[in-house]
Motif scaffolding. Structure first.
Motif, PDB file in Angstrom:
ATOM      1  N   ILE A   1     -22.660 -56.956  31.672  1.00 10.16           N
ATOM      2  CA  ILE A   1     -23.242 -55.838  32.419  1.00 10.16           C
ATOM      3  C   ILE A   1     -24.316 -55.150  31.581  1.00 10.16           C
ATOM      4  CG2 ILE A   1     -22.759 -53.556  33.383  1.00 10.16           C
ATOM      5  CD1 ILE A   1     -19.975 -54.645  34.156  1.00 10.16           C
ATOM      6  N   ALA A   2     -24.011 -54.934  30.309  1.00  7.97           N
ATOM      7  CA  ALA A   2     -24.984 -54.290  29.422  1.00  7.97           C
ATOM      8  C   ALA A   2     -26.273 -55.102  29.335  1.00  7.97           C
ATOM      9  CB  ALA A   2     -24.374 -54.104  28.036  1.00  7.97           C
ATOM     10  N   SER A   3     -26.141 -56.415  29.313  1.00  3.77           N
ATOM     11  CA  SER A   3     -27.333 -57.264  29.206  1.00  3.77           C
ATOM     12  C   SER A   3     -28.182 -57.198  30.468  1.00  3.77           C
ATOM     13  CB  SER A   3     -26.922 -58.716  28.929  1.00  3.77           C
ATOM     14  OG  SER A   3     -26.381 -59.344  30.085  1.00  3.77           O
TER      15      SER A   3
ATOM     16  N   TYR B   1     -24.488 -46.433  28.855  1.00  2.76           N
ATOM     17  CA  TYR B   1     -24.395 -47.360  27.727  1.00  2.76           C
ATOM     18  C   TYR B   1     -23.449 -46.836  26.652  1.00  2.76           C
ATOM     19  CZ  TYR B   1     -27.426 -51.056  29.234  1.00  2.76           C
ATOM     20  OH  TYR B   1     -27.919 -52.149  29.907  1.00  2.76           O
ATOM     21  N   GLY B   2     -23.358 -45.520  26.520  1.00  2.00           N
ATOM     22  CA  GLY B   2     -22.344 -44.964  25.631  1.00  2.00           C
ATOM     23  C   GLY B   2     -20.950 -45.328  26.100  1.00  2.00           C
ATOM     24  N   LEU B   3     -20.724 -45.240  27.414  1.00  2.00           N
ATOM     25  CA  LEU B   3     -19.427 -45.635  27.970  1.00  2.00           C
ATOM     26  C   LEU B   3     -19.193 -47.131  27.795  1.00  2.00           C
ATOM     27  CD1 LEU B   3     -16.828 -45.096  29.554  1.00  2.00           C
ATOM     28  CD2 LEU B   3     -18.161 -45.353  31.666  1.00  2.00           C
ATOM     29  N   LEU B   4     -20.209 -47.942  28.049  1.00  2.00           N
ATOM     30  CA  LEU B   4     -20.057 -49.386  27.855  1.00  2.00           C
ATOM     31  C   LEU B   4     -19.650 -49.706  26.419  1.00  2.00           C
ATOM     32  CD1 LEU B   4     -23.096 -50.754  29.891  1.00  2.00           C
ATOM     33  CD2 LEU B   4     -20.708 -51.420  30.238  1.00  2.00           C
ATOM     34  N   LEU B   5     -20.268 -49.032  25.464  1.00  2.00           N
ATOM     35  CA  LEU B   5     -19.903 -49.265  24.066  1.00  2.00           C
ATOM     36  C   LEU B   5     -18.458 -48.854  23.798  1.00  2.00           C
ATOM     37  CD1 LEU B   5     -23.174 -48.094  22.280  1.00  2.00           C
ATOM     38  CD2 LEU B   5     -22.236 -50.416  22.253  1.00  2.00           C
ATOM     39  N   GLU B   6     -18.035 -47.731  24.373  1.00  2.00           N
ATOM     40  CA  GLU B   6     -16.646 -47.308  24.172  1.00  2.00           C
ATOM     41  C   GLU B   6     -15.683 -48.299  24.820  1.00  2.00           C
ATOM     42  OE1 GLU B   6     -13.778 -43.341  24.434  1.00  2.00           O
ATOM     43  OE2 GLU B   6     -15.509 -43.491  25.777  1.00  2.00           O
ATOM     44  N   VAL B   7     -16.020 -48.782  26.015  1.00  2.00           N
ATOM     45  CA  VAL B   7     -15.179 -49.779  26.684  1.00  2.00           C
ATOM     46  C   VAL B   7     -15.096 -51.051  25.844  1.00  2.00           C
ATOM     47  CG1 VAL B   7     -15.071 -51.348  28.671  1.00  2.00           C
ATOM     48  CG2 VAL B   7     -15.506 -48.911  29.023  1.00  2.00           C
TER      49      VAL B   7
ATOM     50  N   LEU C   1     -33.948 -51.823  31.758  1.00  3.04           N
ATOM     51  CA  LEU C   1     -34.184 -50.478  32.293  1.00  3.04           C
ATOM     52  C   LEU C   1     -34.005 -49.420  31.212  1.00  3.04           C
ATOM     53  CD1 LEU C   1     -32.516 -50.669  35.823  1.00  3.04           C
ATOM     54  CD2 LEU C   1     -34.951 -50.662  35.259  1.00  3.04           C
ATOM     55  N   LEU C   2     -33.126 -49.686  30.261  1.00  4.55           N
ATOM     56  CA  LEU C   2     -32.988 -48.772  29.128  1.00  4.55           C
ATOM     57  C   LEU C   2     -34.290 -48.752  28.329  1.00  4.55           C
ATOM     58  CD1 LEU C   2     -30.608 -47.023  28.018  1.00  4.55           C
ATOM     59  CD2 LEU C   2     -30.185 -48.857  26.376  1.00  4.55           C
ATOM     60  N   ALA C   3     -34.932 -49.911  28.224  1.00  4.98           N
ATOM     61  CA  ALA C   3     -36.219 -49.977  27.525  1.00  4.98           C
ATOM     62  C   ALA C   3     -37.310 -49.234  28.290  1.00  4.98           C
ATOM     63  CB  ALA C   3     -36.623 -51.443  27.325  1.00  4.98           C
TER      64      ALA C   3
ATOM     65  N   PRO D   1     -17.182 -52.523  16.042  1.00 10.40           N
ATOM     66  CA  PRO D   1     -16.513 -53.831  15.953  1.00 10.40           C
ATOM     67  C   PRO D   1     -17.474 -55.014  16.012  1.00 10.40           C
ATOM     68  CG  PRO D   1     -15.261 -52.372  17.377  1.00 10.40           C
ATOM     69  CD  PRO D   1     -16.528 -51.642  17.034  1.00 10.40           C
ATOM     70  N   LEU D   2     -18.520 -54.900  16.833  1.00 10.57           N
ATOM     71  CA  LEU D   2     -19.622 -55.865  16.800  1.00 10.57           C
ATOM     72  C   LEU D   2     -20.759 -55.162  16.067  1.00 10.57           C
ATOM     73  CD1 LEU D   2     -19.531 -57.264  20.460  1.00 10.57           C
ATOM     74  CD2 LEU D   2     -18.433 -58.186  18.410  1.00 10.57           C
ATOM     75  N   PRO D   3     -20.815 -55.304  14.754  1.00 11.12           N
ATOM     76  CA  PRO D   3     -21.734 -54.481  13.954  1.00 11.12           C
ATOM     77  C   PRO D   3     -23.181 -54.616  14.413  1.00 11.12           C
ATOM     78  CG  PRO D   3     -20.227 -55.708  12.542  1.00 11.12           C
ATOM     79  CD  PRO D   3     -20.058 -56.258  13.927  1.00 11.12           C
ATOM     80  N   GLY D   4     -23.814 -53.476  14.592  1.00 13.43           N
ATOM     81  CA  GLY D   4     -25.216 -53.469  14.967  1.00 13.43           C
ATOM     82  C   GLY D   4     -25.471 -53.339  16.453  1.00 13.43           C
ATOM     83  N   LEU D   5     -24.443 -53.455  17.290  1.00 16.47           N
ATOM     84  CA  LEU D   5     -24.681 -53.384  18.739  1.00 16.47           C
ATOM     85  C   LEU D   5     -25.168 -51.997  19.171  1.00 16.47           C
ATOM     86  CD1 LEU D   5     -24.604 -55.102  21.313  1.00 16.47           C
ATOM     87  CD2 LEU D   5     -22.280 -54.264  21.707  1.00 16.47           C
ATOM     88  N   PRO D   6     -24.531 -50.899  18.733  1.00 15.06           N
ATOM     89  CA  PRO D   6     -25.094 -49.588  19.088  1.00 15.06           C
ATOM     90  C   PRO D   6     -26.507 -49.391  18.535  1.00 15.06           C
ATOM     91  CG  PRO D   6     -22.826 -49.355  18.324  1.00 15.06           C
ATOM     92  CD  PRO D   6     -23.247 -50.757  18.012  1.00 15.06           C
ATOM     93  N   SER D   7     -26.750 -49.901  17.346  1.00 16.71           N
ATOM     94  CA  SER D   7     -28.091 -49.776  16.763  1.00 16.71           C
ATOM     95  C   SER D   7     -29.112 -50.554  17.582  1.00 16.71           C
ATOM     96  CB  SER D   7     -28.082 -50.285  15.315  1.00 16.71           C
ATOM     97  OG  SER D   7     -27.198 -49.525  14.517  1.00 16.71           O
ATOM     98  N   LEU D   8     -28.713 -51.716  18.092  1.00 13.98           N
ATOM     99  CA  LEU D   8     -29.611 -52.508  18.929  1.00 13.98           C
ATOM    100  C   LEU D   8     -29.940 -51.762  20.217  1.00 13.98           C
ATOM    101  CD1 LEU D   8     -31.075 -55.221  19.546  1.00 13.98           C
ATOM    102  CD2 LEU D   8     -28.957 -55.927  20.698  1.00 13.98           C
ATOM    103  N   PHE D   9     -28.918 -51.235  20.890  1.00 11.09           N
ATOM    104  CA  PHE D   9     -29.163 -50.493  22.127  1.00 11.09           C
ATOM    105  C   PHE D   9     -30.057 -49.276  21.862  1.00 11.09           C
ATOM    106  CE2 PHE D   9     -24.936 -51.982  24.265  1.00 11.09           C
ATOM    107  CZ  PHE D   9     -25.477 -53.247  24.419  1.00 11.09           C
ATOM    108  N   SER D  10     -29.858 -48.630  20.724  1.00  9.97           N
ATOM    109  CA  SER D  10     -30.692 -47.480  20.370  1.00  9.97           C
ATOM    110  C   SER D  10     -32.141 -47.899  20.153  1.00  9.97           C
ATOM    111  CB  SER D  10     -30.148 -46.805  19.109  1.00  9.97           C
ATOM    112  OG  SER D  10     -28.839 -46.296  19.314  1.00  9.97           O
TER     113      SER D  10
END
Length: 318
Positions: A111-113, A86-92, A118-120, A280-289
């Protein structure tokens, strides 16, 4: 006038790995470019094994983002933890955004969705959905998980089929293992989330989860399911990869994400999507976290590959 070196270095810094590979006349640089392009394209099967001219540290980090290609392959990569992937997905996603390559960016979001449930589940499972390590309680007496045709089960027919397959795929040959991951593993992710968060007729499938952790898992899984149905992820249907029509504009992407944040922000876990975290999409890394219950930040793998290419280029022309 820009020198040839300046042009090539600029391509590396822009993560234009395919363009740089086409212009380079050096086997090592070409190999590193191919490695980087496969990562950027999320085409990761076996690339870490083949890329012998890539520094081992970069290959190890890439391998942590990939699914093992056989049932017994070690290390387990993304089946051990999905956080590196997911770190790579965010960088991509970030790189594609800055390059305005919005169709592959939306594909990465899709893909992330698919695997977000499973991340949960990772904190409860102790792994990221490894079919070789499902808890015995998943098929305990009274569980309908993986029972094909059970009308009391809320899973769709494809989910029932995938759940049935995941319980035995670890004993299949490598070809069957890879076919399962190509076609069915993401459906198992959704099936698990449905079990714990959205089932109208609960069975014993989730009894293995400690009662004091089940509510939290259900909340995070429910947000994972909701993310897959947001306006942002639904852009995938309007952005056919490989076609020159229907690609969303930056304004449409931002608007879809803003509407998604409003929907997700109605829950305690989903409220993380409303944070301003500089992405760039504010809050997306925070959501995944928040869904992961652990920090998930954009990786620097692509940036480090670009930096390595710059070092190689300057050494060749210095």
């Amino acid at each position: 006038m820009h020198s040839v070196q300046d042009v090539l270095v600029t391509l590396a810094r822009r993560h234009a790995f395919a363009d740089l590979e086409a212009l380079a006349d050096d086997p090592e640089i070409e190999a590193v470019c191919e490695f980087g392009q496969r990562l950027l394209s999320l085409d990761a099967e076996d690339f870490a094994v083949e890329a012998r001219q890539v520094p081992p540290a970069l290959r190890r980090r890439a391998r942590a983002c990939t699914m093992p290609q056989t049932p017994r392959e070690q290390p387990r990569g993304a089946l051990e933890s999905l956080r590196p992937a997911y770190g790579l997905l965010l960088e991509v996603i970030e790189v594609r955004w800055h390059r305005r390559e919005l169709s592959p960016m939306v594909a990465a979001l899709h893909i992330a969705s698919e695997y977000l449930p499973l991340l949960a589940f990772e904190p409860a499972l102790g792994h990221a959905g490894d079919p070789a390590r499902w808890p015995a309680g998943l098929t305990a007496p009274g569980s309908r998980f993986g029972v094909i045709g059970d009308r009391e089960c809320d899973h769709t027919k494809p989910e029932q089929s995938a759940a049935n397959r995941t319980l035995r795929v670890a004993g299949e040959p490598a070809e069957g293992w890879r076919a399962y991951f190509d076609r069915q593993h993401s459906q198992v992710a959704g099936a698990l989330a449905t079990c714990v968060a959205d089932c109208r007729n609960p069975c014993a499938a989730m009894d293995w989860v400690a009662p004091d952790r089940r509510d939290d898992l259900a909340l995070r899984s429910r947000v994972a399911l909701a993310f897959a149905d947001t306006p942002l992820v639904r852009l995938r249907h309007a952005a056919p990869v490989g076609h020159g029509f229907g690609v969303p504009s930056p304004e449409e992407v931002l608007d879809a994400w803003q509407r998604s944040r409003l929907v997700l922000g109605k829950t305690e876990v989903g409220r993380a999507a409303t944070e301003e975290d500089g992405f760039p999409l504010p809050g997306l890394p925070s959501l995944f976290s928040a869904v992961s219950a652990a920090p998930v930040a954009p990786s620097t793998l692509l940036a480090d590959i670009a930096a390595h290419l710059e070092t190689l280029l300057r050494a060749r022309t210095g």
